[in-house]
Motif scaffolding. Structure first.
Motif, PDB file in Angstrom:
ATOM      1  N   GLN A 236       0.998  -1.197  -0.035  1.00 25.06           N
ATOM      2  CA  GLN A 236       0.099  -0.047  -0.055  1.00 25.06           C
ATOM      3  C   GLN A 236       0.877   1.190  -0.014  1.00 25.06           C
ATOM      4  N   ALA A 237       0.677   2.259  -0.786  1.00 30.65           N
ATOM      5  CA  ALA A 237       1.353   3.562  -0.847  1.00 30.65           C
ATOM      6  C   ALA A 237       0.328   4.505  -1.465  1.00 30.65           C
ATOM      7  N   HIS A 238       0.785   5.928  -1.147  1.00 30.18           N
ATOM      8  CA  HIS A 238       0.232   6.823  -2.107  1.00 30.18           C
ATOM      9  C   HIS A 238       0.866   6.702  -3.481  1.00 30.18           C
ATOM     10  N   MET A 239       0.135   6.214  -4.363  1.00 31.64           N
ATOM     11  CA  MET A 239       0.443   5.853  -5.829  1.00 31.64           C
ATOM     12  C   MET A 239      -0.325   6.105  -6.676  1.00 31.64           C
ATOM     13  N   VAL A 240      -0.169   7.320  -7.640  1.00 30.16           N
ATOM     14  CA  VAL A 240      -0.628   7.962  -8.601  1.00 30.16           C
ATOM     15  C   VAL A 240      -0.371   7.559 -10.040  1.00 30.16           C
ATOM     16  N   ALA A 241      -1.497   7.301 -10.851  1.00 27.39           N
ATOM     17  CA  ALA A 241      -1.227   7.236 -12.436  1.00 27.39           C
ATOM     18  C   ALA A 241      -0.658   8.600 -12.786  1.00 27.39           C
ATOM     19  N   ILE A 242       0.776   8.242 -13.382  1.00 23.96           N
ATOM     20  CA  ILE A 242       1.346   9.588 -13.815  1.00 23.96           C
ATOM     21  C   ILE A 242       1.721   9.402 -15.193  1.00 23.96           C
ATOM     22  N   ASP A 243       2.260  10.389 -16.004  1.00 24.94           N
ATOM     23  CA  ASP A 243       2.599  10.234 -17.460  1.00 24.94           C
ATOM     24  C   ASP A 243       3.736   9.212 -17.497  1.00 24.94           C
ATOM     25  N   ALA A 244       3.608   8.493 -18.284  1.00 22.77           N
ATOM     26  CA  ALA A 244       4.511   7.313 -18.703  1.00 22.77           C
ATOM     27  C   ALA A 244       5.984   7.856 -19.103  1.00 22.77           C
ATOM     28  N   ARG A 245       6.105   8.936 -19.379  1.00 23.33           N
ATOM     29  CA  ARG A 245       7.440   9.588 -19.718  1.00 23.33           C
ATOM     30  C   ARG A 245       7.995  10.429 -18.700  1.00 23.33           C
ATOM     31  N   ALA A 246       7.407  10.368 -17.306  1.00 19.79           N
ATOM     32  CA  ALA A 246       7.913  11.078 -16.328  1.00 19.79           C
ATOM     33  C   ALA A 246       9.215  10.498 -16.018  1.00 19.79           C
ATOM     34  N   PRO A 247      10.196  11.221 -15.330  1.00 14.92           N
ATOM     35  CA  PRO A 247      11.633  10.543 -14.983  1.00 14.92           C
ATOM     36  C   PRO A 247      11.487   9.583 -13.787  1.00 14.92           C
ATOM     37  N   LEU A 248      12.316   8.817 -13.676  1.00 13.06           N
ATOM     38  CA  LEU A 248      12.328   7.874 -12.769  1.00 13.06           C
ATOM     39  C   LEU A 248      12.385   8.461 -11.238  1.00 13.06           C
ATOM     40  N   TYR A 249      13.001   9.593 -10.943  1.00 11.41           N
ATOM     41  CA  TYR A 249      12.628  10.098  -9.501  1.00 11.41           C
ATOM     42  C   TYR A 249      12.366  11.771  -9.830  1.00 11.41           C
ATOM     43  N   ASP A 250      11.514  12.114  -8.761  1.00 12.68           N
ATOM     44  CA  ASP A 250      11.675  13.535  -8.482  1.00 12.68           C
ATOM     45  C   ASP A 250      10.691  14.347  -9.551  1.00 12.68           C
ATOM     46  N   GLY A 251       9.623  13.410 -10.267  1.00 12.81           N
ATOM     47  CA  GLY A 251       9.073  14.080 -11.311  1.00 12.81           C
ATOM     48  C   GLY A 251       7.880  15.072 -10.519  1.00 12.81           C
TER      49      GLY A 251
END
Length: 472
Positions: A236-251
Motif C-alpha cells: 500500500q502506498a500513495h501511488m498515482v497514475a502519472i505520465d509514462a514519460r515522467a523521470p524515474l525520480y522527482d517528477g
C-alpha cells in the motif's frame, strides 16, 4: 552530545526540529540528501488539508471535523486509527499560525484546483518554498543541520535510543526523532513486496518514483529488525497514475494526469478496468496508480476528446492527438478493433444529464461494467487525446506503529526517547487510499508532537499547547 537528534529533512523532520528547539533543546538534524535536494517529498507538495468551521483567510466556507473524518474513512476503507486520525484533523485546524511564524505563506487555490478550495490551504511557492522557509527558521533558531548525512544504523539499549551512526561517526543524543520517510526508492524492497504477477512480471520494475530518491527505508528496516512494532501493508502506498514519460525520480506533481475523470482509462488490451467517475478527483486520484499497477505491463491509457480540454490542470507533456479514434488507437499501439469497440460500448451506455465537472453530476452510464458514475459524456468530438500512464509512487504506508505520543513501540512498550513522525508512521492513519493534502496534515501534526516529546524526554519542558490536550 545534543539533546535531540532528528533523522530526516522533510516537513515532519523540520516541524520536529523547530518544536524541540523552541522548547530550549539543542537540536541536530541529519538530512541524507545534498543541500540542493533537501526536503524529501515535501519539496513537491502543494497544500495542506485543513479542518475549519468557518471561512479562514485562504479557505472558503467550512470543512468541519466530521466531514474531514468521513472523507478519510471513505478513502481508507476503514483502515485507519480513528483516534490518531482525529488528532491529525484537529491539529490541522490550529497549525497554520505556527507555520506562518516560521515563514510559510499561503495563497488561494488556483482555478485548476477548485475541488479543494474549501478543504486545502495552498502554499505560496509550493513545497520548495515551505521547506526553504523552515530551514531558514531552523538556522535562525540555532538548529544544526548536516547534509549528505544518511544514518547507516541505530544503536539502542532495549527500547532506549543511544546513538546514530553516519559512516564511521557515532552521534549520541538524549532523544531522537525518526522522520526519514518510507521505502519507495528501494527497488529491491518494492520488488519483494509486490512479487511476481500472473503474467510472470515484476510489477515494481515498472514503477516510477514521484518523489525523492533518498527514501530507501534504511531506518525503518533496522527498527523492524530490532523488534519495533509496525503497521500497514508493504504494497500500500500513495501511488498515482502519472505520465509514462515522467523521470524515474522527482517528477513531482507536474507528472500527474488529471483528466482521468473526464474520459476513459484503458489497459494495454484496450479494455476499461475501473469507474473513472467514482468521486471527485482529489479524493480518488491516489487509487489510480495502484489500479494501473495491477494491469498487464503496469500501463494504462487515459483517453479524452475535445470536450474535456480546459477542464483539468494541463499536463506537463502534450498527449498523443488524432482526428479519429482508430488513428488514436494506432498511435498508442493499441488493437484498433478492441479500442473502438470499448469506446462504442461506452458511448452507447452514456446517459447524459446536466454535465458539471465541479460537482457530482447526473451524467452516468447504464448497463456497462465497470460503470462510469459521474461525468459520463460520449467520446465523439475530435480531436482525441491519449496519455500513457504508469504507476508513480509517492510514499509507502508500511511503517512504525505509534500512539498519540509518537513514541516508537517495541512489543507494545513505548520507547522513552525515540519518536517517529511523517511518512515513516503515516500508515497508522493511511492504511490505504489518500485524499489530497492529508500527508502534510499527518507530517505537520506528528512532527510537532514528536519534537515536543523529544524535547521533554531530553529534559526540556515544552510549551506546545497542542501536545497535552490534543495528544492525550
Amino acid at each position: 552530545m545534543v539533546d535531540v537528534l532528528v533523522m530526516g529533512g522533510g516537513n515532519a523532520a523540520l516541524c520536529a526540529a523547530l518544536m524541540a528547539r523552541e522548547a530550549g533543546a539543542s537540536v541536530l538534524l541529519l538530512e541524507a540528501a545534498p543541500r540542493a535536494w533537501r526536503g524529501g517529498n515535501s519539496m513537491h507538495v502543494r497544500n495542506l488539508r485543513c479542518m475549519h468551521d468557518a471561512p479562514q483567510d485562504v479557505l472558503v466556507e467550512a470543512y468541519p471535523e466530521e466531514e474531514f473524518w468521513q472523507d478519510l474513512l471513505k478513502v481508507t476503507g476503514g483502515k485507519t486509527d480513528e483516534a490518531l486520525a482525529r488528532l491529525v484533523i484537529r491539529a490541522s485546524g490550529t497549525c497554520r499560525p505556527w507555520m506562518r511564524k516560521h515563514g510559510v505563506r499561503f495563497q488561494p487555490s488556483l482555478s485548476g484546483a477548485l475541488h479543494v478550495a474549501r478543504t486545502n490551504a495552498f502554499f505560496m511557492g509550493g513545497g520548495k518554498a515551505l521547506v526553504n522557509a523552515y530551514y531558514r527558521s531552523a538556522r535562525a533558531l540555532g538548529v544544526q543541520v548536516r547534509y549528505e548525512a544518511p544514518v547507516d544504523r541505530l544503536e539502542m539499549d532495549g527500547e532506549r535510543f543511544v546513538a546514530a551512526w553516519v559512516g564511521g561517526e557515532r552521534i549520541t543524543a538524549r532523544s531522537a526523532v525518526v522522520a526519514s520517510g518510507g521505502f519507495e526508492s528501494n527497488r529491491d524492497w518494492l520488488r519483494q513486496a509486490w512479487g511476481q504477477n500472473a503474467q510472470g512480471e515484476w510489477p515494481a520494475d515498472n514503477f516510477l518514483i514521484r518523489g525523492t530518491r533518498f527514501n530507501t527505508g534504511v531506518l525503518l528496516k533496522q527498527l523492524m529488525d530490532l523488534g519495533a512494532d509496525t503497521i500497514g501493508d508493504a504494497t500500500q502506498a500513495h501511488m498515482v497514475a502519472i505520465d509514462a514519460r515522467a523521470p524515474l525520480y522527482d517528477g513531482g506533481i507536474c507528472t500527474r494526469l488529471d483528466c482521468v475523470s473526464l474520459g476513459l482509462v484503458l489497459n494495454r488490451e484496450a479494455r476499461r478496468f475501473y469507474d473513472e467517475g467514482e468521486d471527485f478527483w482529489p479524493k480518488r486520484y491516489a487509487i489510480w496508480g495502484r489500479l494501473v499497477a495491477q494491469q498487464p505491463g503496469q500501463i494504462g491509457y487515459s483517453i479524452i476528446d475535445a470536450k474535456a480540454v480546459g477542464r483539468f490542470m494541463p499536463p506537463v507533456f502534450d498527449g498523443v492527438q488524432a482526428e479519429s479514434l482508430p488513428e488514436l488507437a494506432r498511435l498508442l499501439g493499441l488493437e484498433v478493433g478492441q479500442f473502438t469497440a470499448t469506446v462504442a460500448a461506452y458511448n452507447a451506455a452514456c446517459r447524459v444529464g446536466q454535465f458539471d465537472h465541479t460537482r457530482l453530476d447526473d451524467c452516468h452510464t447504464e448497463g456497462l461494467s465497470p460503470p462510469k458514475t459521474h461525468w459520463a459524456l460520449p467520446l465523439d468530438t475530435p480531436p482525441y487525446f491519449g496519455y500513457a500512464l504508469k504507476p508513480g509512487v509517492t510514499f509507502t504506508y508500511l511503517g512504525l506503529k505509534v500512539d498519540a505520543s509518537t513514541a516508537v513501540r517495541f512489543g507494545g512498550q513505548p520507547s522513552p526517547n525515540l519518536f517517529a513522525a511523517g511518512e515513516v508512521m503515516a500508515g497508522n492513519v493511511l492504511g490505504q487510499g489518500y485524499t489530497a493534502g492529508v500527508g502534510m496534515s499527518i507530517g505537520t501534526a506528528f512532527g510537532r508532537i514528536a519534537g515536543a516529546r523529544a524535547a521533554n524526554a531530553a529534559g526540556h519542558a515544552s510549551d506546545f499547547e497542542g501536545v497535552d490536550h490534543v495528544a492525550a
